[in-house]
Design a protein around this motif. Structure first.
Motif, PDB file in Angstrom:
ATOM      1  N   ALA A 189       0.817  -1.217   0.000  1.00  0.00           N
ATOM      2  CA  ALA A 189       0.000   0.000   0.000  1.00  0.00           C
ATOM      3  C   ALA A 189       0.846   1.260   0.000  1.00  0.00           C
ATOM      4  O   ALA A 189       0.353   2.337   0.240  1.00  0.00           O
ATOM      5  CB  ALA A 189      -0.903   0.003   1.231  1.00  0.00           C
ATOM      6  N   LEU A 190       2.132   1.111  -0.266  1.00  0.00           N
ATOM      7  CA  LEU A 190       3.022   2.269  -0.202  1.00  0.00           C
ATOM      8  C   LEU A 190       2.725   3.262  -1.304  1.00  0.00           C
ATOM      9  O   LEU A 190       2.367   2.890  -2.405  1.00  0.00           O
ATOM     10  CB  LEU A 190       4.487   1.828  -0.322  1.00  0.00           C
ATOM     11  CG  LEU A 190       5.025   1.041   0.847  1.00  0.00           C
ATOM     12  CD1 LEU A 190       6.469   0.646   0.568  1.00  0.00           C
ATOM     13  CD2 LEU A 190       4.944   1.824   2.128  1.00  0.00           C
ATOM     14  N   PRO A 191       2.923   4.527  -1.018  1.00  0.00           N
ATOM     15  CA  PRO A 191       2.763   5.545  -2.043  1.00  0.00           C
ATOM     16  C   PRO A 191       3.882   5.455  -3.083  1.00  0.00           C
ATOM     17  O   PRO A 191       4.884   4.789  -2.865  1.00  0.00           O
ATOM     18  CB  PRO A 191       2.883   6.857  -1.260  1.00  0.00           C
ATOM     19  CG  PRO A 191       3.067   6.514   0.155  1.00  0.00           C
ATOM     20  CD  PRO A 191       3.209   5.041   0.289  1.00  0.00           C
ATOM     21  N   ALA A 192       3.680   6.161  -4.173  1.00  0.00           N
ATOM     22  CA  ALA A 192       4.703   6.216  -5.216  1.00  0.00           C
ATOM     23  C   ALA A 192       5.735   7.273  -4.851  1.00  0.00           C
ATOM     24  O   ALA A 192       5.406   8.302  -4.290  1.00  0.00           O
ATOM     25  CB  ALA A 192       4.049   6.562  -6.548  1.00  0.00           C
ATOM     26  N   PHE A 193       6.981   6.997  -5.190  1.00  0.00           N
ATOM     27  CA  PHE A 193       8.040   7.943  -4.873  1.00  0.00           C
ATOM     28  C   PHE A 193       8.881   8.212  -6.106  1.00  0.00           C
ATOM     29  O   PHE A 193       9.034   7.366  -6.962  1.00  0.00           O
ATOM     30  CB  PHE A 193       8.950   7.387  -3.768  1.00  0.00           C
ATOM     31  CG  PHE A 193       8.187   7.113  -2.519  1.00  0.00           C
ATOM     32  CD1 PHE A 193       7.833   8.141  -1.678  1.00  0.00           C
ATOM     33  CD2 PHE A 193       7.784   5.846  -2.207  1.00  0.00           C
ATOM     34  CE1 PHE A 193       7.093   7.907  -0.538  1.00  0.00           C
ATOM     35  CE2 PHE A 193       7.050   5.598  -1.074  1.00  0.00           C
ATOM     36  CZ  PHE A 193       6.706   6.631  -0.240  1.00  0.00           C
ATOM     37  N   ALA A 194       9.421   9.395  -6.169  1.00  0.00           N
ATOM     38  CA  ALA A 194      10.315   9.768  -7.253  1.00  0.00           C
ATOM     39  C   ALA A 194      11.347  10.708  -6.673  1.00  0.00           C
ATOM     40  O   ALA A 194      11.010  11.681  -6.013  1.00  0.00           O
ATOM     41  CB  ALA A 194       9.529  10.453  -8.359  1.00  0.00           C
ATOM     42  N   GLY A 195      12.603  10.400  -6.877  1.00  0.00           N
ATOM     43  CA  GLY A 195      13.663  11.267  -6.381  1.00  0.00           C
ATOM     44  C   GLY A 195      13.595  11.444  -4.889  1.00  0.00           C
ATOM     45  O   GLY A 195      13.088  10.611  -4.165  1.00  0.00           O
ATOM     46  N   GLY A 196      14.103  12.576  -4.390  1.00  0.00           N
ATOM     47  CA  GLY A 196      14.092  12.834  -2.978  1.00  0.00           C
ATOM     48  C   GLY A 196      12.795  13.435  -2.493  1.00  0.00           C
ATOM     49  O   GLY A 196      12.525  13.463  -1.307  1.00  0.00           O
ATOM     50  N   GLU A 237      19.275  13.642   4.235  1.00  0.00           N
ATOM     51  CA  GLU A 237      18.778  13.977   2.906  1.00  0.00           C
ATOM     52  C   GLU A 237      19.113  12.910   1.865  1.00  0.00           C
ATOM     53  O   GLU A 237      18.263  12.588   1.037  1.00  0.00           O
ATOM     54  CB  GLU A 237      19.321  15.347   2.469  1.00  0.00           C
ATOM     55  CG  GLU A 237      18.696  15.884   1.205  1.00  0.00           C
ATOM     56  CD  GLU A 237      19.330  15.353  -0.067  1.00  0.00           C
ATOM     57  OE1 GLU A 237      18.609  15.226  -1.063  1.00  0.00           O
ATOM     58  OE2 GLU A 237      20.528  15.050  -0.046  1.00  0.00           O
ATOM     59  N   PRO A 238      20.312  12.309   1.882  1.00  0.00           N
ATOM     60  CA  PRO A 238      20.603  11.300   0.851  1.00  0.00           C
ATOM     61  C   PRO A 238      19.762  10.032   0.986  1.00  0.00           C
ATOM     62  O   PRO A 238      19.665   9.262   0.046  1.00  0.00           O
ATOM     63  CB  PRO A 238      22.085  10.975   1.070  1.00  0.00           C
ATOM     64  CG  PRO A 238      22.632  12.106   1.846  1.00  0.00           C
ATOM     65  CD  PRO A 238      21.493  12.635   2.665  1.00  0.00           C
ATOM     66  N   ASP A 239      19.150   9.798   2.141  1.00  0.00           N
ATOM     67  CA  ASP A 239      18.295   8.626   2.307  1.00  0.00           C
ATOM     68  C   ASP A 239      17.128   8.723   1.325  1.00  0.00           C
ATOM     69  O   ASP A 239      16.740   9.805   0.902  1.00  0.00           O
ATOM     70  CB  ASP A 239      17.732   8.558   3.738  1.00  0.00           C
ATOM     71  CG  ASP A 239      18.820   8.350   4.785  1.00  0.00           C
ATOM     72  OD1 ASP A 239      19.947   7.960   4.412  1.00  0.00           O
ATOM     73  OD2 ASP A 239      18.534   8.579   5.965  1.00  0.00           O
ATOM     74  N   GLY A 240      16.560   7.596   0.986  1.00  0.00           N
ATOM     75  CA  GLY A 240      15.413   7.588   0.082  1.00  0.00           C
ATOM     76  C   GLY A 240      14.256   8.371   0.662  1.00  0.00           C
ATOM     77  O   GLY A 240      14.186   8.615   1.868  1.00  0.00           O
ATOM     78  N   ALA A 241      13.345   8.766  -0.211  1.00  0.00           N
ATOM     79  CA  ALA A 241      12.141   9.459   0.245  1.00  0.00           C
ATOM     80  C   ALA A 241      11.384   8.552   1.198  1.00  0.00           C
ATOM     81  O   ALA A 241      11.474   7.329   1.126  1.00  0.00           O
ATOM     82  CB  ALA A 241      11.265   9.831  -0.940  1.00  0.00           C
ATOM     83  N   SER A 242      10.647   9.148   2.093  1.00  0.00           N
ATOM     84  CA  SER A 242       9.865   8.388   3.059  1.00  0.00           C
ATOM     85  C   SER A 242       8.981   7.372   2.355  1.00  0.00           C
ATOM     86  O   SER A 242       8.458   7.624   1.275  1.00  0.00           O
ATOM     87  CB  SER A 242       8.999   9.340   3.869  1.00  0.00           C
ATOM     88  OG  SER A 242       8.159   8.625   4.727  1.00  0.00           O
TER      89      SER A 242
END
Length: 172
Positions: free
Chosen positions: A15-22, A152-157
């Motif tokens: 059920a995770l949201p979509a992510f793109a970049g930071g 900040e370098p970690d992936g988006a939530s």
């Protein structure tokens, strides 16, 4: 307990949201859940301790790409203003909760829980967190700015915003 935690993580991953970049992008597929980040600048900001004015939803047919995400706008004029200086309008910390960043984490933010401080847009995750954030806004900003380079370098939530539902931008 480990089995329960693993099962919970596995269940949430579907059920995770979509992510793109930071940039944090939720299940709507848009940055800031499809709200117009330029429009925040024209809203009345309520005093500390009071809920903020509701943000303006963007439109699916007026968009721009920035920081690996698609942003929606309520007007062509707002889209143009954003494209002239996207870093000015984008929320701090790639749209993650400012208080969470002040505590060293990267969690989603609710676009309805906002405040502009020193001409920068900050978002938070829950009404309770807003109370902690507002107890010392300058101190929390200092902590968040100090923590941000390390996280900040970690992936988006990959978390969803608690107690928040959004259908994204309005239809054109």
């Amino acid at each position: 307990m480990k089995r329960f935690a693993f099962a919970a993580v596995a269940a949430l991953s579907f059920a995770l949201p979509a992510f793109a970049g930071g940039q944090y992008v939720d299940g709507t597929g848009f940055a800031v859940s499809g709200y117009d980040v330029v429009a925040y600048r024209g809203l009345d900001m309520n005093p500390v301790g009071s809920p903020q004015t509701a943000p303006v939803r963007g439109r699916q047919d007026i968009t721009a790409d920035y920081n690996g995400a698609t942003w929606a706008f309520s007007t062509e004029e707002n889209r143009t203003a954003f494209l002239e200086n996207p870093a000015h309008y984008a929320p701090q910390f790639d749209g993650h909760c400012a208080y969470g960043v002040s505590k060293g984490g990267k969690v989603p933010a609710n676009p309805n829980l906002w405040r502009i401080v020193d001409d920068k847009l900050y978002l938070n995750i829950t009404k309770n967190v807003v109370g902690f954030w507002e107890a010392d806004i300058p101190g929390n900003i200092t902590l968040a700015e100090g923590n941000w380079p390390g996280i900040e370098p970690d992936g988006a939530s990959d978390s969803v915003i608690p107690n928040f539902t959004s259908e994204g931008p309005v239809a054109n």
